[in-house]
Design an enzyme around this catalytic site. Structure first.
Site, PDB file in Angstrom:
ATOM      1  N   SER A  74       0.851  -1.196   0.000  1.00 38.84           N
ATOM      2  CA  SER A  74       0.000   0.000   0.000  1.00 38.84           C
ATOM      3  C   SER A  74       0.882   1.240   0.000  1.00 38.84           C
ATOM      4  CB  SER A  74      -0.941  -0.017   1.211  1.00 38.84           C
ATOM      5  OG  SER A  74      -1.936   0.986   1.095  1.00 38.84           O
ATOM      6  N   ASN A  75       0.311   2.393   0.366  1.00 38.20           N
ATOM      7  CA  ASN A  75       1.058   3.652   0.421  1.00 38.20           C
ATOM      8  C   ASN A  75       0.513   4.521   1.548  1.00 38.20           C
ATOM      9  OD1 ASN A  75      -1.162   5.377  -0.715  1.00 38.20           O
ATOM     10  ND2 ASN A  75      -0.825   4.048  -2.494  1.00 38.20           N
ATOM     11  N   HIS A  76       1.045   5.737   1.657  1.00 34.90           N
ATOM     12  CA  HIS A  76       0.753   6.587   2.819  1.00 34.90           C
ATOM     13  C   HIS A  76      -0.465   7.492   2.645  1.00 34.90           C
ATOM     14  CE1 HIS A  76       4.455   5.384   4.763  1.00 34.90           C
ATOM     15  NE2 HIS A  76       5.151   5.713   3.687  1.00 34.90           N
TER      16      HIS A  76
END
Length: 400
Positions: free
Chosen positions: A208-210
């Protein structure tokens, strides 16, 4: 513009409280229905009788009437209002608003309000300039409160400087502008993508990412405030839109976001804002069981995900607007313009990761908007609510 609108005026303890009488009179004259809630300190500067006479409504100061027990519901007030305008707003009240202190009817109403909130500060110049007051206003701006900056001039202390509450006529211009914006997208349908996606590796792990969803939620809220019918296709975002009436379609993976976004667009979208941080790659295969650690290295083969922007761009309607987002770390402007042209979008918003206070997870942002004709608009560092307003302004110009 204000006929039939419900405006709740909050009056706090400041010598500028006398201006509230003029403000109430102007609002009533323009057709608004006005109610006034006062703090105990405000009654030292202007009488409830004056404001009751001008507003043509009883003044609310306490949670209940001690003579008959009648309850003054802060929840009902917050739902009744189309705008909560706190004028004057003292340093004390601004600080309490910023930190969630609810020790009077005005403050509990603020915490319950579902409508836009404006605040017009009024205090002496040293109080206004104090870092604590400035921090309180910054916090409130980041949460979407519209701060009507104090004017400069002679103050009650005899000093001359910034701290005077803005004049009622100037405040009225801000109120009219707000309600003008709130009707500008009535009848338009908008689709906004939000948050990250999660690409499963096994039943417990994912890539995933932030992305928090803050920027997309601010844009969705601004579109809804201007009257648009808004659908948000949201990955597992930490922040959700707050405006009532926004429809949420929850997804997890890039594939699910692709399918949901294309389906919503094909229903007929006048405004499409592709703000989600969608994974560009996903594992080629997903383990049906948790992968055990055995001391050896693990390699994951990744394959490209479906390109949502390209799919929407290939369907782009001439009478609508498609806006994309770009987050680049090198050759940012060239890459953003290249993406705009390749994906056949109308505009693209270039996010900054180089400036402190911009990017993922924070309440502020700094962006540059690029258009198909090669023009650009630079939006300086501001709260994400204010940046969202600038982005939606640009969308409206393209629509018109």
């Amino acid at each position: 513009m204000l006929k039939g609108k419900h405006v709740l005026i909050g009056v706090t303890g400041s010598i500028a409280a006398y201006k509230a009488a003029y403000l109430v009179r102007l609002l009533v004259k323009e057709g608004a229905e006005v109610k006034v809630v006062m703090t105990a300190a405000a009654k030292h500067f202007i009488t409830p009788l004056t404001l009751a006479t001008l507003s043509r409504n009883p003044i609310l100061t306490e949670f209940f009437n001690p003579e008959n027990g009648q309850w003054n519901s802060h929840v009902s007030l917050g739902l009744w209002a189309d705008l909560f305008l706190i004028a004057p707003a003292s340093a004390n009240t601004l600080s309490k608003m910023a930190h969630g202190i609810a020790d009077n009817l005005l403050l509990t109403t603020y915490l319950s309000a579902k409508c836009p909130v404006m605040a017009a500060p009024a205090m002496d110049l040293d109080m206004y300039a104090h870092p604590a007051t400035q921090e309180s206003m910054d916090i409130l701006r980041a949460r979407g409160v519209e701060i009507i900056e104090a004017a400069s001039g002679e103050l009650a202390s005899g000093l001359d400087g910034k701290g005077r509450m803005e004049e009622p006529e100037a405040i009225m211009r801000r109120v009219n502008a707000l309600f003008s914006r709130r009707e500008s997208l009535k009848g338009r349908r908008a689709v906004v993508t939000s948050g990250p996606t999660r690409e499963a590796i096994d039943p417990v792990r994912f890539i995933s990412n932030h992305s928090s969803g803050k920027m997309a939620s601010a844009i969705a809220d601004e579109l809804a405030r201007r009257g648009a019918e808004v659908t948000v296709v949201s990955g597992p975002a930490a922040v959700r839109p707050s405006e009532p009436g926004i429809r949420i379609v929850d997804v997890v993976s890039a594939r699910q976001m692709y399918e949901a976004t294309v389906a919503e667009y094909d229903k007929g979208s006048d405004i499409t804002v592709l703000c989600a941080a969608v994974a560009d790659f996903t594992p080629e295969s997903v383990s049906p069981v948790k992968i055990k650690k055995d001391g050896s290295a693990m390699t994951i083969d990744l394959v490209p995900t479906e390109d949502i922007a390209a799919a929407i761009g290939s369907r782009r309607r001439q009478d609508g607007v498609v806006a994309g987002f770009a987050l680049e770390t090198d050759h940012a402007e060239d890459n953003a313009m290249g993406k705009l042209r390749r994906k056949n979008m109308d505009m693209i918003v270039l996010n900054s990761l180089e400036d402190p206070g911009a990017g993922f997870g924070v309440d502020t942002n700094k962006v540059t908007i690029f258009f198909r004709d090669g023009s650009r608009r630079d939006v300086p560092m501001a709260s994400k609510a204010e940046v969202a307003s600038s982005i939606v302004d640009s969308i409206e110009k393209l629509l018109n």
